[in-house]
Design an enzyme around this catalytic site. Structure first.
Site, PDB file in Angstrom:
ATOM      1  N   THR A 191      24.183 -45.684  -4.323  1.00  0.00           N
ATOM      2  CA  THR A 191      23.104 -44.836  -4.817  1.00  0.00           C
ATOM      3  C   THR A 191      23.557 -43.387  -4.753  1.00  0.00           C
ATOM      4  O   THR A 191      24.531 -43.057  -4.077  1.00  0.00           O
ATOM      5  CB  THR A 191      21.828 -45.024  -3.989  1.00  0.00           C
ATOM      6  N   GLU A 334      20.166 -50.823  -7.214  1.00  0.00           N
ATOM      7  CA  GLU A 334      19.921 -52.037  -6.431  1.00  0.00           C
ATOM      8  C   GLU A 334      19.608 -53.247  -7.297  1.00  0.00           C
ATOM      9  O   GLU A 334      19.535 -54.377  -6.792  1.00  0.00           O
ATOM     10  CB  GLU A 334      18.746 -51.795  -5.466  1.00  0.00           C
ATOM     11  N   LYS A 451       0.087 -34.646  -5.068  1.00  0.00           N
ATOM     12  CA  LYS A 451      -1.177 -34.995  -4.408  1.00  0.00           C
ATOM     13  C   LYS A 451      -2.026 -33.736  -4.299  1.00  0.00           C
ATOM     14  O   LYS A 451      -1.816 -32.898  -3.426  1.00  0.00           O
ATOM     15  CB  LYS A 451      -0.897 -35.611  -3.040  1.00  0.00           C
ATOM     16  N   TRP A 456      -4.085 -37.907  -7.476  1.00  0.00           N
ATOM     17  CA  TRP A 456      -2.686 -37.925  -7.885  1.00  0.00           C
ATOM     18  C   TRP A 456      -2.535 -37.308  -9.272  1.00  0.00           C
ATOM     19  O   TRP A 456      -3.304 -37.601 -10.189  1.00  0.00           O
ATOM     20  CB  TRP A 456      -2.147 -39.364  -7.931  1.00  0.00           C
TER      21      TRP A 456
END
Length: 557
Positions: A191, A334, A451, A456
């Site tokens: 990653t 992944e 937030k 949101w």
């Protein structure tokens, strides 16, 4: 009842044999300053055999790691095939990582041999003293005497070889082992390390094989397609394209280091490209070039986009102005990495609102990839296109754990363990909705959701709307501290050359596209949005620039 079926292992060597025999007349075209350099798949099969013999001679006799530090070219594609097929493990080093991350990943993987492009040999020589697990360096192409001396000067390096000279004396066939465990590692990818150290994923032969088969079917890949693969072979398993090409018989057009819009457009016309794959920033630059120049792209029917969300305006512009369909893909390192593909259902009328809604989503979950949405209270959310949650996935090409060497910090181990639920699902960190028919619409990364006042705000939605403005080249939105609301959005915008568009005008443009309370009050005009090593917007840099007072921020009232 016992099965009567044979249990032939799913190996990369099977794909190598198939592609270089049944598709022997297809080719890999490597772009150079003088045009395309060509290698047929049949001849590449010979090169793969010679590379395997050469690596045996350098002590690669088991599952040792062999690294690459290369652009997209024929030699890199050959390594993708030969190294796993001989039973070793390919580790394509990400040339765009920061030096400390490169040193960490190469050392953590335990690389013993590395193949380096000559155009990258000089910067690599500066890293080499720190890459103490390496023993041998193979350079693809000529290098000057000073660079070669720098490579040879590292005390742990036993030999430095010229790629063509090393291979030329090797046998032209190789007895690829057919008794490898399909669940053994074939390749490694790390990653990008946005938090903590990069995390290693060891792909298996089986996972790569099944991923390529399903991805090829989802993309409609077919023999004779000429695919411009701009997604780097050192990024996220190259989205499976080296193995898709062997299955479907794609001719691959490899741009090497020529990644700007002008040479890419030249490649499309000269090589009669029909498909391609790259990140949104690449295709956005290409779109602007195609809009401004007369380029023959009549052979091109589709381009896959992934790595980050593509603005709907980009998807529509390619379709409407150049008759090129954009196929949205989503996934993660992944996940080998593709998990969804954005092919609209046949029932969606072309050009309708329903069609564009499907096309602007991240796409439908591929067969084999299971998904579920988990709400903030831990409850699974329904697939109704409205209920929001963090996406968790599982499937045959999704990692069950990260590669551990034993010397990781407790913090790194806790972070890696936290990526998986108690019942083994991978927590993607992506927040969004799923429709009843399995189309994924991401609203944000969990770490990037703003937030504000207990509600949101999707930074992705704001970015997509802003990049639909005719004067906006790029836009990135991050949450910044606010005394009243906790967080509020900051929009950092790159305008077209010569544009005088103001923050007030962009704010008015957003009205009616998002709720009034979501419209940013803070605006910054910048020359370029910072990018990560894989071309994604680097929002942590923007947050730091804001915190350090480096951005010229205009605050609307």
């Amino acid at each position: 009842m016992k099965s009567t079926m044979q249990t032939t292992p799913l190996l990369i060597s099977t794909l190598l044999r198939y592609g270089t025999t049944l598709h022997a007349d297809q080719e890999v075209v490597t772009w150079t300053a003088d045009g395309g350099r060509r290698l047929s798949y049949g001849d590449m099969g010979v090169k793969a055999a010679q590379l395997a013999h050469a690596l045996r001679g350098l002590g690669i006799t088991g599952d040792q790691r062999v690294a690459t530090f290369m652009w997209n070219n024929a030699e890199h594609l050959t390594a993708y095939l030969a190294i796993p097929s001989m039973g070793a493990v390919l580790h394509a080093l990400n040339i765009r990582l920061f030096p400390e991350q490169l040193i960490y990943t190469a050392t953590h993987a335990g690389n013993q041999v590395v193949i380096v492009d000559n155009t990258l040999a000089k910067p690599f020589s500066q890293l080499l003293p720190h890459l103490t697990t390496l023993r041998h360096v193979i350079v693809n192409g000529p290098v000057d005497a000073d660079t070669r001396a720098a490579l040879e000067a590292a005390p742990h390096i036993e030999s430095v070889h010229d790629y063509e000279e090393l291979l030329s004396s090797q046998p032209r066939t190789f007895d690829w082992p057919d008794d490898l465990d399909e669940n053994s590692a074939s390749s490694m990818c790390y990653t990008s390390g946005t938090t903590g150290n990069p995390k290693g994923v060891a792909y298996s032969h089986r996972s790569n094989y099944l991923h390529a088969l399903t991805d090829a079917q989802g993309l409609g890949a077919r023999q004779g397609d000429r695919s411009l693969v701009v997604v780097p072979l050192f990024h996220a398993n190259a989205w499976g394209f080296p193995y898709i090409a062997m299955i479907a018989g794609l001719t691959l057009v490899m741009p090497d280091r020529f990644l700007q819009a002008e040479p890419l457009a030249t490649m499309m016309a000269a090589e009669q490209v029909s498909t391609g794959a790259g990140v949104p920033t690449i295709w956005n630059d290409l779109l602007r070039y195609l809009d401004e120049h007369d380029v023959d792209t009549s052979t091109c029917r589709q381009l896959m986009v992934g790595g980050s969300a593509a603005p709907p305006a980009l998807i529509r512009a390619f379709q409407e102005r150049h008759d090129i369909e954009i196929i949205h893909g989503w996934g993660m390192t992944e996940m080998s990495p593709v998990g969804t593909l954005g092919v609209a259902p046949a029932a969606a009328e072309f050009g309708s609102d329903e069609y564009w809604a499907y096309k602007s989503s991240q796409g439908r979950l591929l067969v084999g990839v299971e998904g579920r949405l988990m709400g903030p209270d831990g409850a699974e959310q329904p697939w109704d296109g409205e209920s929001v949650g963090e996406l968790e996935v599982k499937g045959p090409w999704i990692t069950a754990s990260y590669y551990l060497r034993g010397d990781e910090t407790d913090k790194d181990r806790r972070e890696m363990e936290g990526k998986f639920s108690d019942d083994g699902w991978l927590r993607t960190g992506d927040v969004g909705v799923l429709t009843h028919d399995g189309f994924l619409k991401l609203t944000d990364r969990s770490k990037d959701v703003i937030k504000s006042g207990g509600e949101w705000i999707s930074s992705v939605d704001l970015e997509n709307h802003l990049m639909g403005h005719p004067d906006v080249v790029e836009a990135s939105v991050v949450g910044v501290p606010d005394e009243k609301w906790g967080e509020r959005p900051l929009a950092s915008v790159v305008l077209k050359d010569g544009s005088s568009t103001t923050a007030d005008e962009l704010s008015d443009y957003l009205e009616g596209k998002v709720a009034h309370w979501q419209v940013p009050e803070r605006w910054a005009f910048i020359d370029e949005v910072p990018k990560t090593s894989v071309g994604k917007f680097d929002k942590k840099v923007l947050r730091k620039q804001y915190a350090d007072g480096q951005l010229d921020v205009k605050q609307l009232t």
